[in-house]
Design a protein around this motif. Structure first.
Motif, PDB file in Angstrom:
ATOM      1  N   ASP A   1      -7.753-106.424  -4.524  1.00 47.36           N
ATOM      2  CA  ASP A   1      -8.098-105.884  -3.209  1.00 47.36           C
ATOM      3  C   ASP A   1      -7.876-106.915  -2.106  1.00 47.36           C
ATOM      4  O   ASP A   1      -8.711-107.139  -1.240  1.00 47.36           O
ATOM      5  CB  ASP A   1      -9.554-105.394  -3.198  1.00 47.36           C
ATOM      6  CG  ASP A   1      -9.886-104.557  -1.977  1.00 47.36           C
ATOM      7  OD1 ASP A   1      -8.960-103.963  -1.400  1.00 47.36           O
ATOM      8  OD2 ASP A   1     -11.074-104.500  -1.605  1.00 47.36           O
ATOM      9  N   ASN A   2      -6.707-107.558  -2.160  1.00 49.61           N
ATOM     10  CA  ASN A   2      -6.298-108.543  -1.147  1.00 49.61           C
ATOM     11  C   ASN A   2      -7.312-109.672  -1.002  1.00 49.61           C
ATOM     12  O   ASN A   2      -7.701-110.062   0.105  1.00 49.61           O
ATOM     13  CB  ASN A   2      -6.086-107.857   0.206  1.00 49.61           C
ATOM     14  CG  ASN A   2      -4.785-108.276   0.863  1.00 49.61           C
ATOM     15  OD1 ASN A   2      -4.045-109.098   0.329  1.00 49.61           O
ATOM     16  ND2 ASN A   2      -4.500-107.731   2.017  1.00 49.61           N
ATOM     17  N   ILE A   3      -7.690-110.250  -2.129  1.00 48.06           N
ATOM     18  CA  ILE A   3      -8.754-111.253  -2.130  1.00 48.06           C
ATOM     19  C   ILE A   3      -8.373-112.526  -1.382  1.00 48.06           C
ATOM     20  O   ILE A   3      -9.234-113.193  -0.795  1.00 48.06           O
ATOM     21  CB  ILE A   3      -9.176-111.590  -3.581  1.00 48.06           C
ATOM     22  CG1 ILE A   3     -10.474-112.423  -3.563  1.00 48.06           C
ATOM     23  CG2 ILE A   3      -8.063-112.300  -4.334  1.00 48.06           C
ATOM     24  CD1 ILE A   3     -11.083-112.621  -4.918  1.00 48.06           C
ATOM     25  N   LEU A   4      -7.084-112.875  -1.345  1.00 46.17           N
ATOM     26  CA  LEU A   4      -6.691-114.108  -0.656  1.00 46.17           C
ATOM     27  C   LEU A   4      -6.966-114.013   0.849  1.00 46.17           C
ATOM     28  O   LEU A   4      -7.348-114.999   1.478  1.00 46.17           O
ATOM     29  CB  LEU A   4      -5.212-114.412  -0.908  1.00 46.17           C
ATOM     30  CG  LEU A   4      -4.843-114.793  -2.351  1.00 46.17           C
ATOM     31  CD1 LEU A   4      -3.345-115.008  -2.481  1.00 46.17           C
ATOM     32  CD2 LEU A   4      -5.600-116.037  -2.794  1.00 46.17           C
ATOM     33  N   VAL A   5      -6.785-112.830   1.424  1.00 46.33           N
ATOM     34  CA  VAL A   5      -7.110-112.640   2.841  1.00 46.33           C
ATOM     35  C   VAL A   5      -8.607-112.812   3.054  1.00 46.33           C
ATOM     36  O   VAL A   5      -9.061-113.470   4.003  1.00 46.33           O
ATOM     37  CB  VAL A   5      -6.655-111.249   3.322  1.00 46.33           C
ATOM     38  CG1 VAL A   5      -7.202-110.954   4.722  1.00 46.33           C
ATOM     39  CG2 VAL A   5      -5.136-111.154   3.328  1.00 46.33           C
ATOM     40  N   ARG A   6      -9.404-112.233   2.157  1.00 48.93           N
ATOM     41  CA  ARG A   6     -10.856-112.322   2.299  1.00 48.93           C
ATOM     42  C   ARG A   6     -11.357-113.753   2.106  1.00 48.93           C
ATOM     43  O   ARG A   6     -12.295-114.190   2.765  1.00 48.93           O
ATOM     44  CB  ARG A   6     -11.529-111.357   1.321  1.00 48.93           C
ATOM     45  CG  ARG A   6     -11.261-109.896   1.681  1.00 48.93           C
ATOM     46  CD  ARG A   6     -11.988-108.919   0.785  1.00 48.93           C
ATOM     47  NE  ARG A   6     -11.383-108.825  -0.532  1.00 48.93           N
ATOM     48  CZ  ARG A   6     -12.048-108.958  -1.670  1.00 48.93           C
ATOM     49  NH1 ARG A   6     -13.352-109.209  -1.657  1.00 48.93           N
ATOM     50  NH2 ARG A   6     -11.433-108.831  -2.828  1.00 48.93           N
ATOM     51  N   ILE A   7     -10.705-114.498   1.217  1.00 41.46           N
ATOM     52  CA  ILE A   7     -11.083-115.907   1.038  1.00 41.46           C
ATOM     53  C   ILE A   7     -10.760-116.711   2.294  1.00 41.46           C
ATOM     54  O   ILE A   7     -11.550-117.567   2.723  1.00 41.46           O
ATOM     55  CB  ILE A   7     -10.371-116.491  -0.197  1.00 41.46           C
ATOM     56  CG1 ILE A   7     -10.988-115.923  -1.476  1.00 41.46           C
ATOM     57  CG2 ILE A   7     -10.487-118.023  -0.205  1.00 41.46           C
ATOM     58  CD1 ILE A   7     -10.323-116.394  -2.751  1.00 41.46           C
ATOM     59  N   ILE A   8      -9.601-116.446   2.900  1.00 43.23           N
ATOM     60  CA  ILE A   8      -9.255-117.151   4.136  1.00 43.23           C
ATOM     61  C   ILE A   8     -10.305-116.902   5.212  1.00 43.23           C
ATOM     62  O   ILE A   8     -10.697-117.821   5.945  1.00 43.23           O
ATOM     63  CB  ILE A   8      -7.855-116.722   4.631  1.00 43.23           C
ATOM     64  CG1 ILE A   8      -6.770-117.339   3.739  1.00 43.23           C
ATOM     65  CG2 ILE A   8      -7.632-117.161   6.086  1.00 43.23           C
ATOM     66  CD1 ILE A   8      -5.367-116.901   4.093  1.00 43.23           C
ATOM     67  N   ASN A   9     -10.768-115.669   5.330  1.00 46.06           N
ATOM     68  CA  ASN A   9     -11.805-115.361   6.324  1.00 46.06           C
ATOM     69  C   ASN A   9     -13.053-116.202   6.096  1.00 46.06           C
ATOM     70  O   ASN A   9     -13.678-116.688   7.050  1.00 46.06           O
ATOM     71  CB  ASN A   9     -12.151-113.874   6.275  1.00 46.06           C
ATOM     72  CG  ASN A   9     -11.020-112.985   6.758  1.00 46.06           C
ATOM     73  OD1 ASN A   9     -10.168-113.433   7.528  1.00 46.06           O
ATOM     74  ND2 ASN A   9     -10.983-111.747   6.316  1.00 46.06           N
ATOM     75  N   VAL A  10     -13.433-116.400   4.831  1.00 48.03           N
ATOM     76  CA  VAL A  10     -14.592-117.235   4.506  1.00 48.03           C
ATOM     77  C   VAL A  10     -14.300-118.698   4.825  1.00 48.03           C
ATOM     78  O   VAL A  10     -15.121-119.407   5.425  1.00 48.03           O
ATOM     79  CB  VAL A  10     -14.974-117.078   3.023  1.00 48.03           C
ATOM     80  CG1 VAL A  10     -16.000-118.132   2.610  1.00 48.03           C
ATOM     81  CG2 VAL A  10     -15.529-115.677   2.760  1.00 48.03           C
ATOM     82  N   LEU A  11     -13.120-119.169   4.420  1.00 45.80           N
ATOM     83  CA  LEU A  11     -12.761-120.573   4.649  1.00 45.80           C
ATOM     84  C   LEU A  11     -12.760-120.910   6.136  1.00 45.80           C
ATOM     85  O   LEU A  11     -13.218-121.986   6.535  1.00 45.80           O
ATOM     86  CB  LEU A  11     -11.387-120.867   4.040  1.00 45.80           C
ATOM     87  CG  LEU A  11     -11.295-120.832   2.506  1.00 45.80           C
ATOM     88  CD1 LEU A  11      -9.844-120.949   2.062  1.00 45.80           C
ATOM     89  CD2 LEU A  11     -12.116-121.960   1.897  1.00 45.80           C
ATOM     90  N   GLN A  12     -12.240-119.999   6.942  1.00 41.18           N
ATOM     91  CA  GLN A  12     -12.173-120.281   8.376  1.00 41.18           C
ATOM     92  C   GLN A  12     -13.560-120.379   8.998  1.00 41.18           C
ATOM     93  O   GLN A  12     -13.757-121.105   9.970  1.00 41.18           O
ATOM     94  CB  GLN A  12     -11.333-119.223   9.087  1.00 41.18           C
ATOM     95  CG  GLN A  12      -9.843-119.368   8.806  1.00 41.18           C
ATOM     96  CD  GLN A  12      -8.983-118.500   9.695  1.00 41.18           C
ATOM     97  OE1 GLN A  12      -9.205-117.305   9.800  1.00 41.18           O
ATOM     98  NE2 GLN A  12      -7.994-119.094  10.333  1.00 41.18           N
ATOM     99  N   LYS A  13     -14.527-119.657   8.453  1.00 46.10           N
ATOM    100  CA  LYS A  13     -15.889-119.764   8.967  1.00 46.10           C
ATOM    101  C   LYS A  13     -16.497-121.126   8.677  1.00 46.10           C
ATOM    102  O   LYS A  13     -17.381-121.598   9.398  1.00 46.10           O
ATOM    103  CB  LYS A  13     -16.768-118.667   8.355  1.00 46.10           C
ATOM    104  CG  LYS A  13     -16.420-117.261   8.820  1.00 46.10           C
ATOM    105  CD  LYS A  13     -17.284-116.214   8.137  1.00 46.10           C
ATOM    106  CE  LYS A  13     -16.896-114.813   8.585  1.00 46.10           C
ATOM    107  NZ  LYS A  13     -17.686-113.765   7.883  1.00 46.10           N
ATOM    108  N   HIS A  14     -16.031-121.766   7.603  1.00 47.80           N
ATOM    109  CA  HIS A  14     -16.548-123.096   7.232  1.00 47.80           C
ATOM    110  C   HIS A  14     -15.711-124.233   7.817  1.00 47.80           C
ATOM    111  O   HIS A  14     -16.066-125.396   7.664  1.00 47.80           O
ATOM    112  CB  HIS A  14     -16.577-123.240   5.711  1.00 47.80           C
ATOM    113  CG  HIS A  14     -17.657-122.453   5.045  1.00 47.80           C
ATOM    114  ND1 HIS A  14     -18.895-122.990   4.733  1.00 47.80           N
ATOM    115  CD2 HIS A  14     -17.709-121.158   4.647  1.00 47.80           C
ATOM    116  CE1 HIS A  14     -19.647-122.074   4.150  1.00 47.80           C
ATOM    117  NE2 HIS A  14     -18.949-120.948   4.090  1.00 47.80           N
TER     118      HIS A  14
END
Length: 378
Positions: free
Chosen positions: A148-161
């Motif tokens: 389910d496009n997990i790499l996009v969702r991980i990037i969203n988390v990484l950018q918050k940190h």
């Protein structure tokens, strides 16, 4: 004399190192929450085109991730990282054999899984978040969608940190120098009255369709993108902040026909630093285009399809929609008919949208540091 702190007081105090560990644990927890809850749910279904040895490596990385030992422990993390890099290296070779259209989608998915497992290893330690984002971007650009496009969702988390620091005084000085060099070498062309592209303020869709799109007449539309947030937000600093660490495909060079023109993958910050350039070749598209100016100004010329013979298109199939002529410094001995090619022109400013009909030849030169957004449709 100061009193020694109480155990409670010592527990409440924290060192920079302790803060980093806490931040690392928070990042890992946020990323781990995006994964399927059990190993069984992280399915690795591939066709027979993917060798059993590769599937075995993928299963090994998955088992390390969901195993009893914590991925945050050094030995487990290092093993998982090594396995992930083997998967990435091997699948990369598969992606680069032959033409891109012949690459099997399963190999692209293998590459994305390799990137996923590597990023998870990176997030479980105090690594560089920007490096982890770069790995995700490579998976998105060269791989295929997984989980389910997990790499996009991980990037969203990484950018918050991700912590965005202010640029140093030296970086500010370099940026000012680059701007000055660009402005010093920019000439503002004059646009004669008979060449001016007409302007239209907030037309109805029906009026635009009947009077410009169907008869294929260029027009500058005003007042239709004033509500876009980018019209107020966008700047070099803003783009650095929201996308500076992202990896994107970039066309490098002034003209498509130049020998040094190329396509590459590049970090946005590096592109801004090195390649704020003008693409000033002239060509056409087989689609209608809305060319929306957001930052800076661009000088644009439009030639109708009827002028094609006077524009000397390249004879090769790959460049048949690109002219051989240097528009603002033409070689009229080599291209004598270009002198009689009629055109319309404008200096497009922020907030203006240029409608370029299908197969209209267009020449574009930036007059400032400039960003545009284009929409194409048939």
């Amino acid at each position: 004399m100061s009193q020694p702190s109480s155990p409670e007081g010592r527990a409440r105090s924290s060192s920079p190192a302790a803060d980093q560990v806490s931040a690392g644990n928070a990042l890992w927890a946020d990323v781990r929450a995006l994964l399927p809850s059990t190993k069984k749910d992280l399915k690795l279904d591939f066709s027979e085109k993917v060798e059993e040895s590769v599937i075995s490596l993928l299963q090994q990385a998955r088992d390390l991730l969901y195993g009893a030992g914590s991925l945050c422990s050094g030995g487990t993390r290092e093993t998982c990282l090594q396995v992930s890099e083997i998967i990435i290296d091997y699948s990369w070779e598969k992606l680069n054999i032959g033409t891109w259209r012949d690459v099997d989608k399963d190999w692209r998915r293998v590459y994305s899984y390799g990137c996923l497992f590597k990023v998870l290893c990176m997030c479980s330690e105090q690594g560089t978040i920007a490096d982890a984002i770069r790995v995700c971007d490579m998976g998105l650009l060269m791989g295929a969608s997984i989980l389910d496009n997990i790499l996009v969702r991980i990037i969203n988390v990484l950018q918050k940190h991700l912590t965005y620091g202010k640029r140093s005084a030296e970086e500010d000085t370099k940026e000012s120098r680059r701007k000055k060099i660009r402005n010093d070498h920019t000439t503002i062309p004059s646009v004669k009255s008979e060449e001016v592209i007409p302007r239209l303020h907030c037309p109805s869709l029906e009026h635009f369709r009947e009077n410009y799109m169907i008869p294929q007449k260029p027009v500058i539309l005003e007042g239709i993108v004033d509500h876009w947030p980018c019209m107020k937000k966008w700047s070099l600093d803003y783009l650095r902040q929201i996308a500076g660490c992202r990896t994107v495909p970039v066309e490098v060079g002034s003209r498509y026909t130049d020998e040094e023109w190329s396509q590459t993958l590049m970090i946005v910050n590096d592109f801004i630093d090195q390649y704020i350039v003008n693409k000033n070749s002239i060509g056409y598209l087989a689609q209608h285009q809305l060319f929306d100016q957001v930052i800076g100004r661009k000088y644009i010329r439009l030639y109708s399809p009827q002028e094609s013979e006077n524009l000397y298109p390249h004879e090769t199939q790959i460049l048949h929609n690109t002219s051989q002529v240097d528009v603002e410094d033409p070689d009229l001995v080599k291209f004598p008919k270009f002198e009689r090619a009629a055109f319309q022109a404008c200096i497009l400013t922020p907030g203006q949208v240029l409608f370029i009909p299908v197969k209209y030849w267009h020449y574009v030169r930036s007059l400032d540091v400039s960003f545009s957004v284009s929409f194409w449709w048939s």
